[in-house]
Design a protein around this motif. Structure first.
Motif, PDB file in Angstrom:
ATOM      1  N   PRO A  14     -20.240  28.207 -41.238  1.00 48.15           N
ATOM      2  CA  PRO A  14     -20.834  28.576 -42.537  1.00 48.15           C
ATOM      3  C   PRO A  14     -20.876  27.359 -43.459  1.00 48.15           C
ATOM      4  N   TYR A  16     -22.038  26.073 -47.438  1.00 44.53           N
ATOM      5  CA  TYR A  16     -22.576  26.338 -48.769  1.00 44.53           C
ATOM      6  C   TYR A  16     -22.441  25.060 -49.590  1.00 44.53           C
ATOM      7  N   GLU A  18     -23.065  21.849 -48.699  1.00 45.72           N
ATOM      8  CA  GLU A  18     -22.256  20.946 -47.874  1.00 45.72           C
ATOM      9  C   GLU A  18     -23.080  19.770 -47.375  1.00 45.72           C
ATOM     10  N   ASP A  48     -25.677  29.114 -46.382  1.00 47.17           N
ATOM     11  CA  ASP A  48     -25.470  30.310 -47.200  1.00 47.17           C
ATOM     12  C   ASP A  48     -26.143  30.137 -48.576  1.00 47.17           C
ATOM     13  N   ASN A  76     -27.175  32.829 -51.910  1.00 45.30           N
ATOM     14  CA  ASN A  76     -25.774  32.782 -51.515  1.00 45.30           C
ATOM     15  C   ASN A  76     -25.227  34.207 -51.342  1.00 45.30           C
ATOM     16  N   ASP A 101     -15.911  21.492 -43.456  1.00 42.66           N
ATOM     17  CA  ASP A 101     -15.304  20.405 -44.235  1.00 42.66           C
ATOM     18  C   ASP A 101     -14.196  19.664 -43.487  1.00 42.66           C
ATOM     19  N   GLN A 103     -11.462  20.759 -42.517  1.00 38.19           N
ATOM     20  CA  GLN A 103     -10.109  21.268 -42.789  1.00 38.19           C
ATOM     21  C   GLN A 103      -9.620  22.071 -41.581  1.00 38.19           C
ATOM     22  N   ARG A 206     -10.181  18.104 -47.664  1.00 35.21           N
ATOM     23  CA  ARG A 206     -11.595  18.190 -47.286  1.00 35.21           C
ATOM     24  C   ARG A 206     -12.161  16.821 -46.914  1.00 35.21           C
ATOM     25  N   THR A 211     -14.123  22.498 -52.830  1.00 40.59           N
ATOM     26  CA  THR A 211     -13.930  23.901 -52.451  1.00 40.59           C
ATOM     27  C   THR A 211     -14.881  24.811 -53.241  1.00 40.59           C
ATOM     28  N   LYS A 212     -15.279  25.929 -52.624  1.00 42.22           N
ATOM     29  CA  LYS A 212     -16.212  26.852 -53.289  1.00 42.22           C
ATOM     30  C   LYS A 212     -15.471  28.037 -53.901  1.00 42.22           C
ATOM     31  N   TRP A 213     -14.154  28.007 -53.769  1.00 48.32           N
ATOM     32  CA  TRP A 213     -13.377  29.160 -54.228  1.00 48.32           C
ATOM     33  C   TRP A 213     -12.666  28.823 -55.529  1.00 48.32           C
TER      34      TRP A 213
END
Ligand code: UDP
Ligand code: MG
Length: 318
Positions: A14, A16, A18, A48, A76, A101, A103, A206, A211-213
């Motif tokens: 996935p 988003y 990136e 996404d 998204n 990423d 991770q 990363r 981060t997207k969160w």
């Protein structure tokens, strides 16, 4: 030229926003996968609904990588939707889901495959053994979440479990048989069962991007998890309701007896207001809990698609 007899390993990724991470990831994963001589592989990127150049980067890279394809969403829809689209589109006998990423270390893939083939596991999952590098407040709430959900849900969720895992086709089909709209994969992976082995690793920073969160997104995700896998909050609301009925009954008896003995029915304004305010608060909390379940149910009953595809490149015929 891939060998048609080899089992196919699909890697679902996935993405988003990136654009910077994808080329770095692709270089690294290609080295790892090319060294896995006992499998043929396909890389399946899910854009996404990125707002940056992710889609153009994917369009360009697919030209020079025959094992790569992508799906791009119309907007998204979130990582859960992206993972689902990837699992649905994956053709592999074995499927791995991983972040772009880096991770999720790609070097673990041969180890995972070996554990499935040689040790007879259906799924090799991963967990972070430390939360090094994470803000302490995020770690604290994550700990509270795992404690709470494992107390109130029959589905046990391994603390620090990542979405990074390799599964057999049978496990993927089991995941796809769950058609719910509000997907909480960490719960779904456990709910379906199967023989799973956990591999631990350290938290890596990363490779690129951010981060997207944020805290709010994680909070809503945690609520999705609790509501999706436990009805205990509803039971708590009922128990609180019963408790308050019982306490108010005792309070009533006390007031009547006091009035009969002392004839004093005016005093007690402060305590009355306290009780009204407190019990209204409890009622609102209980209504809120019921509202959450109702809202989820409402959205489930609409049967909306979980994602909408705007563009996709199919697997090249080999
Ligand atoms: N991601 C996604 N859709 C989203 C948010 C994230 O597809 O709405 C992807 C993201 O591109 C990455 C993975 O999910 O490949 C994990 O996201 P991130 O690294 O931001 O999460 P973290 O590692 O900080 O938990
Ligand atoms: Mg990440």
């Amino acid at each position: 030229m891939p060998d048609a007899c080899l089992p196919l390993l699909s890697i679902v990724v996935p993405c988003y926003n990136e654009e910077d991470a994808i080329p770095v990831f692709l270089d690294k994963i290609t080295i790892v996968l090319s060294n896995m001589e006992s499998v043929d592989y396909e890389l399946l990127f899910i854009d996404d609904g990125s707002g940056d150049a992710t889609l153009s980067v994917l369009r360009k890279l697919v030209e020079s990588h025959s094992n790569m394809r992508y799906i791009s969403f119309s907007r998204n829809f979130g990582k859960e939707a992206a993972m689902l689209a990837g699992l649905e589109a994956a053709a592999g006998d074995f499927v791995a889901v991983m972040d772009v990423d880096l991770q999720d270390p790609p070097e673990l893939l041969p180890k995972m495959y070996e554990a499935i083939i040689k040790e007879g596991f259906d799924c090799i999952a991963t967990r972070r053994d430390t939360r090094k590098g994470e803000p302490p407040i995020r770690s604290f709430f994550a700990k509270v979440f795992y404690y709470l959900i494992n107390k109130i849900s029959k589905t046990k969720i391994v603390e620090g479990a990542r979405d990074y895992r390799m599964m057999t086709r049978q496990v993927v089909d089991a995941i796809l048989s769950l058609k719910e709209y509000h997907r909480f994969s960490k719960g779904i992976f456990e709910w379906i069962g199967f023989k799973t082995k956990y591999i631990s690793y350290e938290n890596f920073p990363r490779a690129a991007g951010a981060t997207k969160w944020n805290f709010w997104k994680l909070f809503l995700y945690a609520i999705d998890g609790i509501i999706g896998f436990s009805d205990a909050p509803l039971a708590v609301a009922s128990v609180m309701g019963m408790l308050f009925c019982f306490l108010s009954f005792l309070w009533l008896i006390f007031i009547i007896v006091r009035w009969m003995l002392l004839g004093d029915h005016v005093a007690g304004w402060t305590s009355t207001i306290c009780v009204i305010v407190f019990s209204s608060g409890v009622q609102l909390v209980c209504t809120g809990i019921m509202g959450q379940y109702l809202a989820k149910n409402y959205l489930e009953s609409k049967h909306r698609p979980i994602y909408i595809i705007k563009e996709k490149i199919h697997r090249k015929q080999q």
